[in-house]
Design a protein around this motif. Structure first.
Motif: not given
Length: 125
Positions: A20-21, A23-27, A119-125
């Protein structure tokens, strides 16, 4: 359009179920992109409409002067008509540059947002 929206909703539901984190960024980025698209769409459309109007006026003025060249010469209006043409041409140029500015600004902005999202997805994932 409906099938695409249903597919997007399904993908988002799967993303929220898996992580969900992210998915929240992507949304959030998706909503940002929709807002940016609407903003640039309005600006670009008005700039292009203004450009199209000015090009039409310029073409009409040029056609009028070329077809009546004898009258222009008879009354010695070459300089005045040239200055009027130069002014209209300058307006058309500025309108064209404004239209191109919005087109390329949109592309650069969406590209920047996509890199930021990566960058956000790579940082969170």
């Amino acid at each position: 359009l409906l099938a695409n929206l249903a597919a997007m909703a399904g993908v988002l539901a799967g993303m929220y179920w898996l992580h969900w984190p992210l998915a929240l960024v992507v949304t959030a980025v998706l909503l940002l992109c929709v807002g940016l698209i609407r903003f640039f769409q309005k600006k670009s459309r008005s700039a292009y409409d203004a450009l199209r109007t000015l090009v039409g006026n310029l073409n009409g003025y040029l056609q009028e002067n070329l077809s009546g060249i004898e009258v222009v010469q008879a009354y010695g209006r070459q300089r005045r008509n040239f200055e009027a043409f130069r002014a209209q041409n300058g307006q058309t140029l500025r309108a064209g540059l404004r239209s191109v500015f919005y087109d390329y600004s949109f592309t650069a902005t969406i590209e920047y947002v996509s890199y930021l999202t990566l960058a956000l997805v790579l940082g969170l994932g």
